[in-house]
Design a protein around this motif. Sequence first.
Motif, short mmCIF file in Angstrom:
data_model
loop_
_atom_site.label_atom_id
_atom_site.label_comp_id
_atom_site.label_asym_id
_atom_site.label_seq_id
_atom_site.Cartn_x
_atom_site.Cartn_y
_atom_site.Cartn_z
N ILE A 9 0.83 -1.20 0.00
CA ILE A 9 0.00 0.00 0.00
C ILE A 9 0.87 1.25 0.00
O ILE A 9 0.59 2.22 -0.72
N TRP A 10 1.92 1.26 0.80
CA TRP A 10 2.81 2.43 0.88
C TRP A 10 3.45 2.75 -0.47
O TRP A 10 3.54 3.90 -0.87
N ASN A 11 3.87 1.70 -1.19
CA ASN A 11 4.50 1.91 -2.49
C ASN A 11 3.52 2.43 -3.54
O ASN A 11 3.94 3.07 -4.52
N ASN A 12 2.24 2.16 -3.34
CA ASN A 12 1.22 2.61 -4.30
C ASN A 12 0.49 3.87 -3.83
O ASN A 12 -0.41 4.35 -4.51
N LEU A 13 0.89 4.37 -2.69
CA LEU A 13 0.22 5.54 -2.12
C LEU A 13 0.83 6.82 -2.70
O LEU A 13 1.61 7.51 -2.05
N LYS A 14 0.50 7.12 -3.94
CA LYS A 14 1.01 8.32 -4.59
C LYS A 14 -0.03 8.81 -5.61
O LYS A 14 -0.43 8.07 -6.50
N GLY A 15 -0.45 10.02 -5.43
CA GLY A 15 -1.49 10.58 -6.28
C GLY A 15 -2.16 11.74 -5.57
O GLY A 15 -1.64 12.27 -4.58
N GLU A 283 -7.58 6.54 -6.99
CA GLU A 283 -7.77 5.91 -8.29
C GLU A 283 -8.79 6.70 -9.12
O GLU A 283 -8.60 6.89 -10.33
N GLN A 284 -9.86 7.13 -8.48
CA GLN A 284 -10.89 7.91 -9.17
C GLN A 284 -10.32 9.22 -9.70
O GLN A 284 -10.58 9.61 -10.84
N CYS A 285 -9.52 9.89 -8.88
CA CYS A 285 -8.92 11.16 -9.30
C CYS A 285 -7.97 10.97 -10.46
O CYS A 285 -7.89 11.81 -11.37
N ALA A 286 -7.23 9.86 -10.45
CA ALA A 286 -6.29 9.57 -11.55
C ALA A 286 -7.05 9.39 -12.86
O ALA A 286 -6.61 9.86 -13.92
#
Length: 306
Positions: A9-15, A283-286
Amino acid sequence: MLVTDARIIWNNLKGIVCVYKPAGMKVSRVRRTIINKVCTELNEMECRPPVKHVYISGNPSEKLSIEVKPNLADDPLVVGRRYSYNDLLCSWSNYLGQFTSGILILGLKGGTSTAKYIRENKSTRAYRIKGMFGLATEDYSKDGRVVEKTTYKHVKQIHLEKLLSYMQAIHQKTMFELCGVDIQSQTAYELATQGLIRPATSKTPLIYGIKCIDFKLPEFTIEIQCINEYEMYLKSLIHDIGMKMNSSAHCISLQCIRHSYFTLDHALLHRQWNLQNILKNMEQCAKIIAEHEHIVFQKNAALQRG
């Protein structure tokens, strides 16, 4: 599938994340709450175990024993929890004053660059502002000290709408003046056909659209689309409307309902500020950003073909 490994989760927590800031809460407190919530939930998950350390014991002149054990210097009981407040970068794309509620865009980790891009792109914002005739306050808000009381029954909706149309026309004229273009010229027409005209400076508030959406004396509600605004400017706008209506007015509520291409439908409410909702919102914002960039690309291609 629900991921329970904090490292993944930490590695994918960017956005970027779109949240709804309540009135009375500072942006810094929203940021602090989001960071603490994310770090707390990550620490409750399956975290990285202590790194291994090689221990060599025995007499060097004789047989040595080699053991691999967890490094006590890397134990959470020694170094603290795996994820802390200072580990998570977080910045806001738009700043809302304490009195203002509504959409707040936050960038997390690598998303801080996206938040900066949205901020520097001079995106327009929309507000729903509620005012009340009859009272003027020191800071133009409902909590300020009353400095004047006036009558208001002579104020009519049609008069208010005419005033708002006049204010919008004045600001449209100012937009072209800041560009050094005559509003009646062909250059002004060509600028207008290319989209919204944005001032070169970020210090001049400009109104693109303003209208009355509710009128029930002594209260009224307007919607405004603007750029380079700030909280005191919007509150003073209600004060000016009261004066120009030969009365007085103060601001009851101030709500940001749209920022760039994000609306209230995309914002997480205060009770929804948890890790899983933040990940879904990210994810929605991306997807929203990708879709918007695709539309802009198509428009630019069409303009070049034209």
